[in-house]
Design a protein around this motif. Structure first.
Motif, PDB file in Angstrom:
ATOM      1  N   ARG A   9      -1.613   0.798 -17.011  1.00  0.00           N
ATOM      2  CA  ARG A   9      -2.454  -0.237 -17.615  1.00  0.00           C
ATOM      3  C   ARG A   9      -1.756  -1.590 -17.560  1.00  0.00           C
ATOM      4  O   ARG A   9      -0.566  -1.696 -17.292  1.00  0.00           O
ATOM      5  N   ILE A  10      -2.551  -2.593 -17.822  1.00  0.00           N
ATOM      6  CA  ILE A  10      -2.066  -3.969 -17.893  1.00  0.00           C
ATOM      7  C   ILE A  10      -2.013  -4.376 -19.362  1.00  0.00           C
ATOM      8  O   ILE A  10      -2.959  -4.105 -20.128  1.00  0.00           O
ATOM      9  N   TYR A  11      -0.915  -5.007 -19.759  1.00  0.00           N
ATOM     10  CA  TYR A  11      -0.807  -5.527 -21.119  1.00  0.00           C
ATOM     11  C   TYR A  11      -0.936  -7.042 -21.045  1.00  0.00           C
ATOM     12  O   TYR A  11      -0.088  -7.732 -20.491  1.00  0.00           O
ATOM     13  N   PHE A  16      -4.676  -3.918 -23.932  1.00  0.00           N
ATOM     14  CA  PHE A  16      -4.482  -3.097 -22.750  1.00  0.00           C
ATOM     15  C   PHE A  16      -5.731  -3.114 -21.882  1.00  0.00           C
ATOM     16  O   PHE A  16      -6.851  -2.969 -22.372  1.00  0.00           O
ATOM     17  N   PHE A  17      -5.511  -3.277 -20.568  1.00  0.00           N
ATOM     18  CA  PHE A  17      -6.591  -3.232 -19.580  1.00  0.00           C
ATOM     19  C   PHE A  17      -6.249  -2.173 -18.545  1.00  0.00           C
ATOM     20  O   PHE A  17      -5.083  -1.921 -18.257  1.00  0.00           O
ATOM     21  N   ALA A  18      -7.297  -1.573 -17.968  1.00  0.00           N
ATOM     22  CA  ALA A  18      -7.081  -0.592 -16.911  1.00  0.00           C
ATOM     23  C   ALA A  18      -6.436  -1.251 -15.712  1.00  0.00           C
ATOM     24  O   ALA A  18      -6.659  -2.418 -15.414  1.00  0.00           O
ATOM     25  N   TYR A  19      -5.589  -0.483 -14.996  1.00  0.00           N
ATOM     26  CA  TYR A  19      -4.984  -0.952 -13.754  1.00  0.00           C
ATOM     27  C   TYR A  19      -5.301   0.040 -12.647  1.00  0.00           C
ATOM     28  O   TYR A  19      -5.078   1.233 -12.830  1.00  0.00           O
ATOM     29  N   TYR A 256       2.006  -2.805 -16.837  1.00  0.00           N
ATOM     30  CA  TYR A 256       2.283  -4.100 -16.220  1.00  0.00           C
ATOM     31  C   TYR A 256       2.155  -5.190 -17.281  1.00  0.00           C
ATOM     32  O   TYR A 256       1.094  -5.351 -17.891  1.00  0.00           O
ATOM     33  N   ILE A 257       3.225  -5.912 -17.502  1.00  0.00           N
ATOM     34  CA  ILE A 257       3.258  -6.917 -18.564  1.00  0.00           C
ATOM     35  C   ILE A 257       2.866  -8.273 -17.974  1.00  0.00           C
ATOM     36  O   ILE A 257       3.650  -8.909 -17.260  1.00  0.00           O
ATOM     37  N   GLN A 258       1.669  -8.703 -18.286  1.00  0.00           N
ATOM     38  CA  GLN A 258       1.192  -9.973 -17.749  1.00  0.00           C
ATOM     39  C   GLN A 258       1.160 -11.061 -18.812  1.00  0.00           C
ATOM     40  O   GLN A 258       0.557 -12.119 -18.604  1.00  0.00           O
ATOM     41  N   GLN A 259       1.795 -10.796 -19.937  1.00  0.00           N
ATOM     42  CA  GLN A 259       1.946 -11.849 -20.947  1.00  0.00           C
ATOM     43  C   GLN A 259       2.794 -12.976 -20.369  1.00  0.00           C
ATOM     44  O   GLN A 259       3.865 -12.738 -19.814  1.00  0.00           O
ATOM     45  N   ARG A 260       2.323 -14.187 -20.512  1.00  0.00           N
ATOM     46  CA  ARG A 260       3.041 -15.316 -19.944  1.00  0.00           C
ATOM     47  C   ARG A 260       4.278 -15.691 -20.751  1.00  0.00           C
ATOM     48  O   ARG A 260       5.165 -16.385 -20.243  1.00  0.00           O
ATOM     49  N   VAL A 262       6.633 -13.749 -21.993  1.00  0.00           N
ATOM     50  CA  VAL A 262       7.796 -12.879 -21.874  1.00  0.00           C
ATOM     51  C   VAL A 262       8.197 -12.778 -20.405  1.00  0.00           C
ATOM     52  O   VAL A 262       7.383 -12.967 -19.498  1.00  0.00           O
ATOM     53  N   LYS A 263       9.461 -12.434 -20.172  1.00  0.00           N
ATOM     54  CA  LYS A 263      10.004 -12.387 -18.816  1.00  0.00           C
ATOM     55  C   LYS A 263       9.835 -11.014 -18.178  1.00  0.00           C
ATOM     56  O   LYS A 263       9.722 -10.897 -16.953  1.00  0.00           O
ATOM     57  N   VAL A 264       9.802  -9.962 -18.996  1.00  0.00           N
ATOM     58  CA  VAL A 264       9.713  -8.606 -18.458  1.00  0.00           C
ATOM     59  C   VAL A 264       8.439  -8.458 -17.615  1.00  0.00           C
ATOM     60  O   VAL A 264       7.388  -8.999 -17.960  1.00  0.00           O
ATOM     61  N   GLY A 265       8.550  -7.759 -16.489  1.00  0.00           N
ATOM     62  CA  GLY A 265       7.403  -7.603 -15.586  1.00  0.00           C
ATOM     63  C   GLY A 265       6.693  -6.275 -15.726  1.00  0.00           C
ATOM     64  O   GLY A 265       5.473  -6.200 -15.566  1.00  0.00           O
ATOM     65  N   ARG A 266       7.464  -5.220 -16.034  1.00  0.00           N
ATOM     66  CA  ARG A 266       6.833  -3.903 -16.099  1.00  0.00           C
ATOM     67  C   ARG A 266       7.604  -3.015 -17.057  1.00  0.00           C
ATOM     68  O   ARG A 266       8.813  -3.152 -17.221  1.00  0.00           O
ATOM     69  N   LEU A 267       6.872  -2.126 -17.683  1.00  0.00           N
ATOM     70  CA  LEU A 267       7.447  -1.171 -18.624  1.00  0.00           C
ATOM     71  C   LEU A 267       7.217   0.227 -18.068  1.00  0.00           C
ATOM     72  O   LEU A 267       6.114   0.552 -17.618  1.00  0.00           O
ATOM     73  N   MET A 268       8.255   1.051 -18.067  1.00  0.00           N
ATOM     74  CA  MET A 268       8.139   2.428 -17.599  1.00  0.00           C
ATOM     75  C   MET A 268       8.489   3.352 -18.755  1.00  0.00           C
ATOM     76  O   MET A 268       9.567   3.225 -19.357  1.00  0.00           O
ATOM     77  N   ILE A 269       7.585   4.262 -19.105  1.00  0.00           N
ATOM     78  CA  ILE A 269       7.814   5.198 -20.205  1.00  0.00           C
ATOM     79  C   ILE A 269       8.159   6.548 -19.583  1.00  0.00           C
ATOM     80  O   ILE A 269       7.293   7.282 -19.108  1.00  0.00           O
ATOM     81  N   TYR A 270       9.456   6.887 -19.579  1.00  0.00           N
ATOM     82  CA  TYR A 270       9.933   8.063 -18.852  1.00  0.00           C
ATOM     83  C   TYR A 270       9.415   9.366 -19.443  1.00  0.00           C
ATOM     84  O   TYR A 270       9.270  10.362 -18.722  1.00  0.00           O
ATOM     85  N   ASN A 271       9.108   9.369 -20.736  1.00  0.00           N
ATOM     86  CA  ASN A 271       8.576  10.590 -21.356  1.00  0.00           C
ATOM     87  C   ASN A 271       7.310  11.068 -20.665  1.00  0.00           C
ATOM     88  O   ASN A 271       7.039  12.274 -20.625  1.00  0.00           O
ATOM     89  N   ASN A 272       6.544  10.114 -20.135  1.00  0.00           N
ATOM     90  CA  ASN A 272       5.250  10.453 -19.535  1.00  0.00           C
ATOM     91  C   ASN A 272       5.353  10.837 -18.066  1.00  0.00           C
ATOM     92  O   ASN A 272       4.342  10.979 -17.390  1.00  0.00           O
TER      93      ASN A 272
END
Length: 919
Positions: A9-11, A16-19, A256-260, A262-272
């Motif tokens: 998803r996109i944040y 949250f939006f579908a990606y 996918y972090i599209q908030q303007r 913040v600097k982070v580009g993407r978040l990966m949740i390893y549990n999933n």
């Protein structure tokens, strides 16, 4: 291997939006109505007028998703990932990574997923990579892949030498001879010879290792290749939660972090990604991915500083809190992403050079400088081995992996230059240019188009000097009232009132409103005209006549000068008809959506479009498309119109308490029936149903009065006396009903009687059908043949002032109307000849169709023209029936069919003339 359910998803906007982005109900609700409409309009506009040539990533994404989605979701994020504007990045990147994804495919994928059975079948052939729903994944991550490969290699007697940095590559007579390395941990050097060499090292380092023997141009291109580096911050959490303590149960693989901010580009949740990715199932292990260059200050920060920064951003996004952090770590990776800028556009020089070594195989992402995913990267290695086993020395199939054939051109580099061979799809585009190419790349057509725009602007300036005020008629104030109250329903469709309200956000200038209406109408006319010229290819004489007619025609100026829906409706109708012409001659799936949107727009602007869906259905049935697409086009058109019908009816019910679509329809039909009923002798009227008794009493009283005093001018000539006159029985009956009610709004009172009047009219028409045909339809047919100018024939209805509502809405200093005419009651000469011209245009069309049929100048097997004639014939016939039976016939209502009749009729007469000359 585990089957992993894919959720990405996109944040954005803290939501949250579908990606990839989908126009699902959730997305529409999150985006909001206005933003969604802008996205759809932008997408449809792009599909109609794509960017060509498609050279940059910006061009590629806009052509796939439309400009609004590009600005909303892609532009800033792309700059975050690559550190460069999309306009400076090659379109090849888009073809590589989002080649098969577009807004239309995302919608189609969402629809398919609604009826798709969920299961463990991972076969998803035909599904784009970005749209797959599940995939196979190693239990302990992709690293376990290579551990198993290493085990099997060693088990079969192979040896692995790790930590070897290539220092120099030796070549001899078109082959790689040997490689010198140094162990990065021990410093020990090594020399390696081999029969075949596979390179996954960055191309830039590969070319540098080959030394001075490399041609200067190849060295120059290699040095100019650019890469994007990467920092991954691993954070172990007790849980993900919001600042108010709410635990977040996120099932995403990636976010996918599209908030303007913040600097982070993407978040990966390893549990999933499977149970093997975390040692403690009660904790959450995430990776925060930062895209940067090793020359950036962020890269040079200490691990501790980067960890603190990442934790602050998690808290800032309200996805986790500092007190839940158990541990964190930082990993830096150089040259993670090969970039599609710098000297990438000259990469063919490097490819030609490396391909010349028959035992050298470039594989993998960095090895080929191609932004492949892991699957395609591994596939390049597999294909390389297969080629060696089969004795194939060509590298073409390696470079073809994950290449979009419809997008790329196959390039062959020779010593003397570059020879380009177009793919079949590219050849088709050259042979059959799109309308934009026809308008712009053709020098003569471009001259006509630009000249037309200049003429339009000049005409408008001169016209506004002559008529500084906008023009008003009774309908104008109804539209202004609905705009002022932001009404959802009114006497007329409210789309035009919404248009006025939208413009008022930016300006209250009536000149801006009129100017927009005029340019829209004229540009729509040119799009329609050039579409006909494009497909029909009339002779030079007819083409010149039609162009001059549309460029110098004064009628659009007077139509657009009215505060009325007429200009928008005519323009939209022309565009709707144009979409049908293209569906006939060059059907494309995207035209379904463009056509449906235009049909809906027409339907919400003017009720005269009520018969348009029947014409659309006819065209889809006759078009050369699969029945699946035909039925899809028909279904979408009917669905949108039905939704509009239901929405309006529901709003009318909320306002009036009665389910109805258009109150005006009932009033109009009653008006028409009473023009017939006034000719029925009292003795022949007979009994009346009880529900109409009160209304019938007032009607008979009026009719009896007419019998004594003879018909007045209003009763005998005008076709709308019973609609608006306070001396007529319909208004009198309304006033009597609400005589003691001063609180109910007038529109509610007026609209509440619509169903009664409609039922009453139908009863009279069924009872006296022949009299209705004789006393109403026949006189109306004469008006259809020569439509009266009505309000178009005078400026401001001959008055010298406007109502206060107009003064307030447009911020006039005075209600006094200014123009340069002494006698405001005089007619407008420029408009007075158009009723006769309408007759001529209709005769041209009817005679043309009859002549073509009689002379057998067109046969059904000649695809295109028969379907076009069916389209235009149906339009003319349905408009005639609707106008004569149910609508007041006035010139402004006939302008759209007049334009169509004149264009097609002129072409048909010319074709008949040519046939006669040949014979």
């Amino acid at each position: 291997m585990l089957i992993i359910r894919r959720l990405t998803r996109i944040y954005f906007l803290r939501k949250f939006f579908a990606y990839p982005i989908q126009l699902s109900l959730d997305t529409l609700q999150t985006l909001g109505g206005i933003r969604t409409i802008r996205i759809l309009i932008s997408f449809l506009w792009t599909r109609l007028f794509p960017r060509t040539p498609e050279t940059s990533l910006e061009d590629f994404i806009i052509n796939k998703f439309g400009r609004q989605l590009y600005l909303l979701f892609f532009k800033d994020y792309t700059e975050k990932v690559w550190g460069m504007a999309p306009s400076q990045i090659s379109a090849d990147w888009g073809a590589q990574r989002i080649k098969g994804v577009s807004l239309s495919k995302a919608i189609a994928g969402a629809v398919k997923s609604l009826r798709k059975k969920k299961g463990d079948d991972i076969h998803q052939k035909g599904t784009e990579t970005s749209l797959i729903e599940q995939f196979l994944y190693p239990k302990y991550g992709p690293g376990s892949f290579w551990e198993e490969v290493a085990r099997q290699v060693q088990e079969m007697g192979g040896k692995l030498y790790l930590h070897q940095d290539v220092q120099h590559i030796y070549t001899h007579e078109g082959r790689i001879h040997s490689v010198n390395t140094i162990n990065s941990e021990t410093g020990q050097t090594g020399a390696w010879e081999g029969d075949y060499f596979f390179s996954t090292m960055p191309v830039q380092e590969l070319i540098a290792g080959m030394g001075a023997a490399v041609p200067a141009k190849v060295q120059e291109v290699a040095v100019g290749l650019q890469y994007r580096d990467f920092i991954n911050v691993g954070i172990l959490l007790k849980q993900m939660s919001t600042k108010d303590g709410k635990k977040l149960e996120l099932k995403d693989n990636w976010i996918y972090i599209q908030q303007r901010d913040v600097k982070v580009g993407r978040l990966m949740i390893y549990n999933n990604w499977g149970g093997g990715m975390t040692s403690h199932p009660n904790t959450t292990w995430i990776g925060m991915e930062y895209f940067c260059n090793k020359t950036d200050a962020f890269w040079a920060d200490s691990d501790e500083a980067i960890q603190r920064f990442a934790i602050r951003e998690l808290q800032q996004m309200d996805l986790a809190q500092p007190e839940d952090v158990l541990d964190s770590t930082v990993r830096r990776m150089e040259k993670t992403y090969p970039a599609y800028f710098g000297t990438y556009n000259e990469f063919n020089h490097i490819r030609a050079y490396t391909d010349s070594f028959e035992n050298l195989f470039l594989i993998g992402r960095n090895g080929m400088h191609k932004y492949n995913n892991a699957d395609h990267s591994m596939l390049t290695a597999m294909v390389a081995v297969d080629n060696i086993a089969a004795g194939i020395t060509s590298k073409a199939d390696l470079w073809a992996i994950n290449t979009e054939q419809e997008y790329h051109e196959e390039k062959t580099t020779v010593e003397a230059g570059t020879v380009t061979t177009l793919t079949p799809s590219a050849k088709f585009r050259v042979k059959h240019p799109f309308l934009v190419d026809y308008l712009w790349n053709n020098r003569r057509n471009r001259a006509w188009w630009l000249t037309g725009i200049a003429i339009f602007i000049l005409q408008f300036i001169l016209f506004k000097f002559r008529y500084p005020f906008a023009n008003y008629m009774p309908d104008s104030y109804s539209y202004l009232e609905a705009a002022s109250n932001n009404s959802d329903v009114n006497m007329w469709p409210v789309a035009y009132s919404k248009f006025l309200r939208l413009i008022s956000v930016f300006t209250h200038s009536d000149k801006i409103v009129v100017g927009l209406q005029y340019l829209f109408l004229q540009c729509s006319s040119l799009v329609f005209l050039f579409s006909l010229l494009y497909w029909l290819k009339p002779g030079k004489g007819v083409k010149t006549i039609l162009l001059l007619f549309f460029l110098l025609n004064p009628l659009p100026l007077y139509i657009a000068n009215y505060i009325s829906a007429d200009a928008l409706f005519i323009g939209l109708s022309l565009l709707w008809l144009t979409s049908l012409v293209w569906i006939i001659y060059k059907p494309r799936p995207w035209l379904i959506f463009a056509h449906a949107a235009l049909l809906l727009a027409c339907f919400t602007v003017r009720y005269n479009s009520i018969y348009y869906p029947f014409i659309s259905i006819l065209v889809f049935v006759l078009s050369r498309q699969s029945w699946k697409i035909k039925l899809g086009g028909i279904a979408l058109s009917i669905a949108l119109v039905s939704l509009s019908f239901i929405y309006t009816s529901q709003k009318m019910k909320e306002t009036t308490g009665q389910w109805q679509f258009s109150a005006f329809g009932g009033w109009q039909l009653a008006n028409n029936a009473l023009y017939m009923y006034e000719h029925i002798p009292a003795a022949e009227r007979g009994p009346i149903p009880t529900r109409f008794a009160g209304l019938e009493s007032m009607v008979r009283q009026h009719m009896d009065t007419l019998g004594k005093v003879k018909f007045t001018h209003d009763d005998s000539v005008n076709s709308y006396f019973y609609l608006w006159s306070g001396r007529g029985p319909l208004i009198q009956y309304l006033d009597r009903q609400y005589k003691k009610d001063s609180t109910t709004p007038y529109f509610k009172r007026w609209a509440s009687d619509g169903p009664l009047y409609g039922s009453y009219a139908l009863y009279l028409i069924r009872k006296f059908p022949l009299q209705f045909a004789e006393d109403f339809m026949l006189p109306n047919s004469v008006k259809f043949a020569i439509p009266p100018t009505e309000f178009l024939g005078q400026y401001n209805m001959g008055g010298d002032s406007v109502r206060n509502l107009a003064k307030v809405w447009f911020n006039y200093k005075t209600r006094k109307v200014q123009d340069h005419k002494k006698n405001k009651q005089d007619g407008i000469p420029a408009v007075e000849w158009f009723p006769v011209f309408s007759t001529i245009a209709n005769l041209l069309l009817v005679m043309g169709i009859i002549g073509i049929v009689i002379l057998v100048a067109v046969r059904w097997k000649e695809y295109g023209l028969p379907q076009l004639l069916a389209l235009v014939g149906a339009l003319w016939l349905l408009n005639s029936v609707f106008s004569i039976f149910a609508s007041p016939v006035v010139l402004r209502y006939q302008v759209f069919p007049l334009f169509v009749a004149f264009c097609v009729g002129s072409y048909l007469i010319e074709r008949i003339y040519r046939l006669a000359i040949q014979e």
